[in-house]
Motif scaffolding. Sequence first.
Motif, PDB file in Angstrom:
ATOM      1  N   CYS A  57       7.384  59.054  62.927  1.00  0.00           N
ATOM      2  CA  CYS A  57       8.314  59.998  62.310  1.00  0.00           C
ATOM      3  C   CYS A  57       8.901  59.390  61.040  1.00  0.00           C
ATOM      4  O   CYS A  57       9.109  58.183  60.951  1.00  0.00           O
ATOM      5  CB  CYS A  57       9.462  60.334  63.270  1.00  0.00           C
ATOM      6  N   SER A  58       9.183  60.202  60.068  1.00  0.00           N
ATOM      7  CA  SER A  58       9.898  59.751  58.874  1.00  0.00           C
ATOM      8  C   SER A  58      11.046  60.711  58.607  1.00  0.00           C
ATOM      9  O   SER A  58      10.919  61.922  58.796  1.00  0.00           O
ATOM     10  CB  SER A  58       8.959  59.693  57.659  1.00  0.00           C
ATOM     11  N   TYR A  59      12.152  60.139  58.227  1.00  0.00           N
ATOM     12  CA  TYR A  59      13.368  60.918  58.021  1.00  0.00           C
ATOM     13  C   TYR A  59      13.997  60.526  56.693  1.00  0.00           C
ATOM     14  O   TYR A  59      13.716  59.469  56.129  1.00  0.00           O
ATOM     15  CB  TYR A  59      14.359  60.665  59.170  1.00  0.00           C
ATOM     16  N   GLU A  60      14.861  61.369  56.191  1.00  0.00           N
ATOM     17  CA  GLU A  60      15.528  61.087  54.923  1.00  0.00           C
ATOM     18  C   GLU A  60      16.854  61.825  54.889  1.00  0.00           C
ATOM     19  O   GLU A  60      17.044  62.841  55.560  1.00  0.00           O
ATOM     20  CB  GLU A  60      14.646  61.512  53.746  1.00  0.00           C
ATOM     21  N   TRP A  61      17.769  61.274  54.092  1.00  0.00           N
ATOM     22  CA  TRP A  61      19.081  61.898  53.927  1.00  0.00           C
ATOM     23  C   TRP A  61      18.998  63.033  52.905  1.00  0.00           C
ATOM     24  O   TRP A  61      18.302  62.933  51.898  1.00  0.00           O
ATOM     25  CB  TRP A  61      20.114  60.879  53.451  1.00  0.00           C
ATOM     26  N   SER A  62      19.718  64.106  53.176  1.00  0.00           N
ATOM     27  CA  SER A  62      19.848  65.213  52.236  1.00  0.00           C
ATOM     28  C   SER A  62      21.328  65.565  52.135  1.00  0.00           C
ATOM     29  O   SER A  62      22.096  65.316  53.073  1.00  0.00           O
ATOM     30  CB  SER A  62      19.033  66.424  52.710  1.00  0.00           C
ATOM     31  N   PHE A  63      21.711  66.142  51.018  1.00  0.00           N
ATOM     32  CA  PHE A  63      23.133  66.389  50.776  1.00  0.00           C
ATOM     33  C   PHE A  63      23.355  67.804  50.263  1.00  0.00           C
ATOM     34  O   PHE A  63      22.490  68.391  49.609  1.00  0.00           O
ATOM     35  CB  PHE A  63      23.690  65.389  49.747  1.00  0.00           C
ATOM     36  N   SER A  64      24.543  68.323  50.567  1.00  0.00           N
ATOM     37  CA  SER A  64      24.952  69.603  50.003  1.00  0.00           C
ATOM     38  C   SER A  64      25.512  69.372  48.599  1.00  0.00           C
ATOM     39  O   SER A  64      25.632  68.233  48.135  1.00  0.00           O
ATOM     40  CB  SER A  64      26.013  70.254  50.896  1.00  0.00           C
ATOM     41  N   GLU A  65      25.866  70.467  47.920  1.00  0.00           N
ATOM     42  CA  GLU A  65      26.479  70.334  46.597  1.00  0.00           C
ATOM     43  C   GLU A  65      27.899  69.782  46.728  1.00  0.00           C
ATOM     44  O   GLU A  65      28.549  69.926  47.768  1.00  0.00           O
ATOM     45  CB  GLU A  65      26.521  71.699  45.894  1.00  0.00           C
ATOM     46  N   TRP A  66      28.378  69.145  45.665  1.00  0.00           N
ATOM     47  CA  TRP A  66      29.748  68.628  45.672  1.00  0.00           C
ATOM     48  C   TRP A  66      30.738  69.792  45.729  1.00  0.00           C
ATOM     49  O   TRP A  66      30.541  70.832  45.114  1.00  0.00           O
ATOM     50  CB  TRP A  66      30.019  67.795  44.417  1.00  0.00           C
ATOM     51  N   ASP A  98      26.397  65.500  54.472  1.00  0.00           N
ATOM     52  CA  ASP A  98      25.113  64.818  54.542  1.00  0.00           C
ATOM     53  C   ASP A  98      24.346  65.299  55.769  1.00  0.00           C
ATOM     54  O   ASP A  98      24.921  65.632  56.798  1.00  0.00           O
ATOM     55  CB  ASP A  98      25.286  63.299  54.578  1.00  0.00           C
ATOM     56  N   PHE A  99      23.026  65.347  55.644  1.00  0.00           N
ATOM     57  CA  PHE A  99      22.150  65.797  56.723  1.00  0.00           C
ATOM     58  C   PHE A  99      20.976  64.832  56.843  1.00  0.00           C
ATOM     59  O   PHE A  99      20.466  64.340  55.840  1.00  0.00           O
ATOM     60  CB  PHE A  99      21.604  67.200  56.452  1.00  0.00           C
ATOM     61  N   CYS A 100      20.577  64.559  58.061  1.00  0.00           N
ATOM     62  CA  CYS A 100      19.362  63.780  58.313  1.00  0.00           C
ATOM     63  C   CYS A 100      18.228  64.780  58.555  1.00  0.00           C
ATOM     64  O   CYS A 100      18.289  65.580  59.495  1.00  0.00           O
ATOM     65  CB  CYS A 100      19.549  62.870  59.528  1.00  0.00           C
ATOM     66  N   LEU A 101      17.217  64.773  57.673  1.00  0.00           N
ATOM     67  CA  LEU A 101      16.127  65.735  57.754  1.00  0.00           C
ATOM     68  C   LEU A 101      14.833  65.061  58.206  1.00  0.00           C
ATOM     69  O   LEU A 101      14.547  63.920  57.826  1.00  0.00           O
ATOM     70  CB  LEU A 101      15.889  66.405  56.389  1.00  0.00           C
TER      71      LEU A 101
END
Length: 403
Positions: free
Chosen positions: A79-88, A104-107
Amino acid sequence: CQPVPKPESRVEVCELNPCPPRWKVTPAGPCSSSCGLGLAVQLVTCVQILHGQEVLQEEHLCPVAEKPLTSVPCVIRTCSYEWSFSEWSECSTSCGNGIQTRQDFCLSSLTHKPVNPLFCRRFPKAIVVRGCSAGPCPEQEGPLSPGAELQPATAATHLTTAAAAPEHRHEDLDVPLPAGPREQTKPGGGEEDMAKKCFLRVCGNLFLNATGIINMTGVESRDCTVAIGRPLREEISVTILESSLNCSAGEVLLFSGRMMWRTGCRKLPLSLINSRTNTLIVKQRVVLPGNGVILQYNSRTATKKYYQDCDQQLFGPQGEIVNPVQLPDQRQELVCRTFITVAPRQRISIRALNADLGPEGNHSHFNYILVRDVSTMKTVVFHGKQQFLWQSTGSQAEIEFHE
């Protein structure tokens, strides 16, 4: 043999004792996870060969100790995961200085859907809180000088200096209390000498009070690490009151906890960091003498439950761990954890005085002890009746008791 007469071919019927019942395993079904570690279910039956045919028998007729697992581990792909973010978000104030936040979200790179943040815990993550300015407020009679909004922090700086003056007693988990008022310092540079000694004692300490101010400016050590610890059911928030870090020189501030990781240098003043759990490690790397940060931390009841009822937290310097843990309602959890946090300058040693996890050679059962070194994320598993001795490379360890 041609010159010799050939005997007639014949078949004789023979009958030996019937073969004993044995376990039969059908191929495992699909993996329960599309990536990473999962479980596959396989059908295990007791059969016996009678008159050339497989006949289903009752399970107690087959050797119980040799029964294969009905669930086996499986891995389809990593599995590979990455951080994603909403707008400020918008600035928290309509004038003056405020903060902006983002979620922040782990996708999962496979499904592009959010997963548990624990899957991303080993990947660096950008800050989720930053400072912002909405311009001068109307009631201000003139432009603010740089850093004017941090005057309250400057006033509190002396508290930190005095707070670290008494010798830190980690043995009884006593966090130093503030010394006397400013007037009691000796004239003729006595206060500066005391401040210099205090700065040196901040690094490597464990702070256990519900709130406090930590002054990490002026330390002589290039790497200065402190730890903040609170009981389970609480979480820690840290506000950066002042920062003199030189970002272009490579100076940086790092925060790490069980469920978060932050690093940054620019726009640190008034930034807010939330640990999400009851412990937080703060590491400062400086290059130029005199640089550093001033932090103010507070604790509060956690907004989300990150622990199980049978989990325990130890802060050292010594303690006893007993499992299983008996809960008030007489129930027992399948997996219980013990978290150990000591001062960053110290290390952890765990000795098993008595362990009975069932038959020593039977690893098919899910009874085991898992010990994790948090600094390296390396784990060791102990089975059976091992009386082991384990030592950490860092100041944090986690123990999991499975079933």
